[in-house]
Enzyme design. Structure first.
Site, PDB file in Angstrom:
ATOM      1  N   TYR A  51       1.025  -1.270   0.064  1.00 52.06           N
ATOM      2  CA  TYR A  51      -0.107  -0.023   0.020  1.00 52.06           C
ATOM      3  C   TYR A  51       0.807   1.269   0.088  1.00 52.06           C
ATOM      4  O   TYR A  51       1.617   1.252   0.753  1.00 52.06           O
ATOM      5  CB  TYR A  51      -0.867   0.135   1.295  1.00 52.06           C
ATOM      6  CG  TYR A  51      -2.329   0.099   0.821  1.00 52.06           C
ATOM      7  CD1 TYR A  51      -2.909   0.746  -0.004  1.00 52.06           C
ATOM      8  CD2 TYR A  51      -3.314  -1.161   1.289  1.00 52.06           C
ATOM      9  CE1 TYR A  51      -4.100   0.913  -0.478  1.00 52.06           C
ATOM     10  CE2 TYR A  51      -4.325  -1.389   0.747  1.00 52.06           C
ATOM     11  CZ  TYR A  51      -5.034  -0.400  -0.122  1.00 52.06           C
ATOM     12  OH  TYR A  51      -6.507  -0.482  -0.591  1.00 52.06           O
ATOM     13  N   THR A 223      -2.995   5.692 -22.125  1.00 46.92           N
ATOM     14  CA  THR A 223      -2.872   4.315 -21.762  1.00 46.92           C
ATOM     15  C   THR A 223      -1.782   3.900 -21.779  1.00 46.92           C
ATOM     16  O   THR A 223      -0.869   4.351 -22.616  1.00 46.92           O
ATOM     17  CB  THR A 223      -3.855   3.321 -22.683  1.00 46.92           C
ATOM     18  OG1 THR A 223      -3.517   3.515 -23.732  1.00 46.92           O
ATOM     19  CG2 THR A 223      -5.245   3.710 -22.464  1.00 46.92           C
ATOM     20  N   ARG A 232      -1.362  -3.065 -18.659  1.00 42.79           N
ATOM     21  CA  ARG A 232      -2.655  -2.423 -18.789  1.00 42.79           C
ATOM     22  C   ARG A 232      -2.731  -1.214 -17.781  1.00 42.79           C
ATOM     23  O   ARG A 232      -2.469  -1.563 -16.563  1.00 42.79           O
ATOM     24  CB  ARG A 232      -3.655  -3.315 -18.702  1.00 42.79           C
ATOM     25  CG  ARG A 232      -5.164  -3.011 -18.474  1.00 42.79           C
ATOM     26  CD  ARG A 232      -6.302  -3.974 -18.916  1.00 42.79           C
ATOM     27  NE  ARG A 232      -5.897  -4.729 -20.322  1.00 42.79           N
ATOM     28  CZ  ARG A 232      -6.256  -4.227 -21.308  1.00 42.79           C
ATOM     29  NH1 ARG A 232      -7.081  -3.253 -21.243  1.00 42.79           N
ATOM     30  NH2 ARG A 232      -5.870  -4.591 -22.477  1.00 42.79           N
TER      31      ARG A 232
END
Ligand SMILES: *Cc1c(COP(=O)(O)O)cnc(C)c1O
Length: 415
Positions: A51, A223, A232
């Site tokens: 995280y 992207t 991705r």
């Protein structure tokens, strides 16, 4: 993948079936590509466990010393590759990169001027069915009915009438170069921000074989998985004075924890894209698309804008008596994968439109060149014109097998 095989044989089998499908079919969806093994490896690492809400040196969790270095590398490489003042590499996708920009620059109800979906725009540019279409007051420009090209005078006129706060350039199915200089002038004439969404052609921009939007746009979104051939994901480039606003919009405005495994893979992708080999690859993508479009033209299939300067071709297959959906299915049966697509001023519905969109990025990654494009183009024409001819169908299946064998992908990947 010995651990997966042991713990979940169902998913393991499906993953291996998908690898085989990708190896054995001719991938011609213009927005898809084969990421490198290095990119794939990076995505599958323990970086996924961390995280790291916040940004390098400004995190809300401990233990981010190494993640900081990784994200900073990704940022530096993106800035260098695209010669941008500021980069944010955290957006999970292209759509989220766009949402972050709207959040940073607009208030709900503000006006946007963007390209119409049917003319090649993207859902996330304010389509009615998209969240963006519900939050903002969106107006659309199209393309010229005859030429299929953006009519800049028309864009300027619409900008004068509607006075948008943001103008968006960039598309998913526009086969030609976009004049960003002109878009800048139009934006300036009404005091609007200019955002360029280069999701489709980021690889071409990185290789300098497509006009560079970075000097002209306030913000550039993209992207990483289309022509850029990375994992991705999405990213945002912007002018220095907007950097803080954009960062705040991505986190905490829109997203929670960044995908650190994907950010590392983006760094790998940016490094790959800076190599001379990548420039040659992008040049070949365009050469391949141009040759392919010549084959379609010679076979009397209508091409939107009569050709291409990019990686993609948009065919009007009603010119040979098919719908886009029918054409997609005919090709899928023999292992050529493409997608049905709206064409400008389409009289058919989005569910089964008039167009078929084809791209060369993935085939070019396999190493295919002009000769293979001629073969594949002719095969597509013969099939679309004679979908029920068993001899042609069988011959085509064999040819697909031959080509995928001769130009293998993921040679030593095994799941
Ligand atoms: C593909 C694309 C996007 C969306 O990217 P996702 O990662 O699928 O959300 C946005 N804008 C344009 C122009 C695109 O072509």
């Amino acid at each position: 993948m010995k651990y997966l095989a042991k713990s979940d044989s169902q998913i393991n089998t499906l993953v291996s079936e998908e690898l085989k499908r990708q190896k054995d079919e001719l991938e011609m969806i213009a927005s898809e590509n084969y990421a490198s093994e290095a990119v794939l490896e990076t995505m599958g690492t323990v970086l996924s466990n961390k995280y790291s809400e916040g940004y390098p040196d400004k995190r809300y969790y401990g233990g981010n010393q190494i993640i900081d270095k990784i994200e900073q590398l990704a940022i530096n490489r993106a800035q260098t590759l695209f010669e941008a003042d500021h980069a944010n590499v955290q957006p999970h996708s292209g759509s989220q990169a766009n949402q972050a920009v709207y959040l940073a620059l607009l208030n709900p109800g503000d006006k946007i001027l963007a390209m119409d979906l049917a003319c090649g725009g993207h859902l996330s540019h304010g389509a009615k069915v998209n969240l963006t279409g519900k939050i903002y007051d969106v107006y659309f420009y199209g393309v010229d009915k005859e030429t299929g090209l953006i009519n800049y005078d028309d864009v300027a006129k619409l900008a004068k009438i509607h006075k948008p706060k943001l103008i968006i350039a960039g598309a998913t199915a526009y086969p030609r170069q976009i004049n960003f200089d002109r878009f800048r002038q139009i934006a300036d004439s009404v005091g609007a921000y200019l955002m360029v969404d280069m999701a489709h052609f980021a690889g071409l921009v990185a290789a300098k074989v497509y006009p560079d939007p970075v000097p002209f746009a306030d913000v550039v979104t993209s992207t990483t998985h289309k022509t850029l051939r990375g994992p991705r994901g999405g990213f945002i480039l912007c002018k220095k004075h907007l950097g803080e606003q954009i960062d705040k919009a991505v986190f905490p405005g829109l997203q929670g924890g960044p995908l650190d495994n994907i950010i590392a893979a983006k760094a790998v992708c940016f490094k790959e894209a800076a190599a001379l080999k990548f420039k040659k690859y992008q040049e070949q993508i365009i050469r391949n698309a141009k040759i392919l479009s010549l084959v379609f033209a010679n076979n009397g299939i209508k091409i939107i804008t009569n050709g291409t300067d990019t990686h993609l071709i948009l065919l009007d297959v009603t010119s040979i008596g098919l719908s886009g959906g029918q054409a997609e299915k005919i090709l899928e049966k023999i292992g050529i994968i493409a997608n049905k697509n709206l064409i400008p001023y389409d009289t058919r519905s989005a569910k089964d439109p008039s167009g078929l969109r084809l791209g060369t990025p993935a085939l070019t990654t396999r190493g295919m060149k002009e000769n293979e494009m001629k073969t594949i183009g002719q095969m597509i024409c013969d099939l679309l014109k004679n979908p029920n001819d068993k001899k042609i169908v069988e011959k085509s299946k064999k040819k697909v097998k031959e080509l995928t064998k001769k130009f293998p992908i993921y040679k030593d990947l095994e799941y």
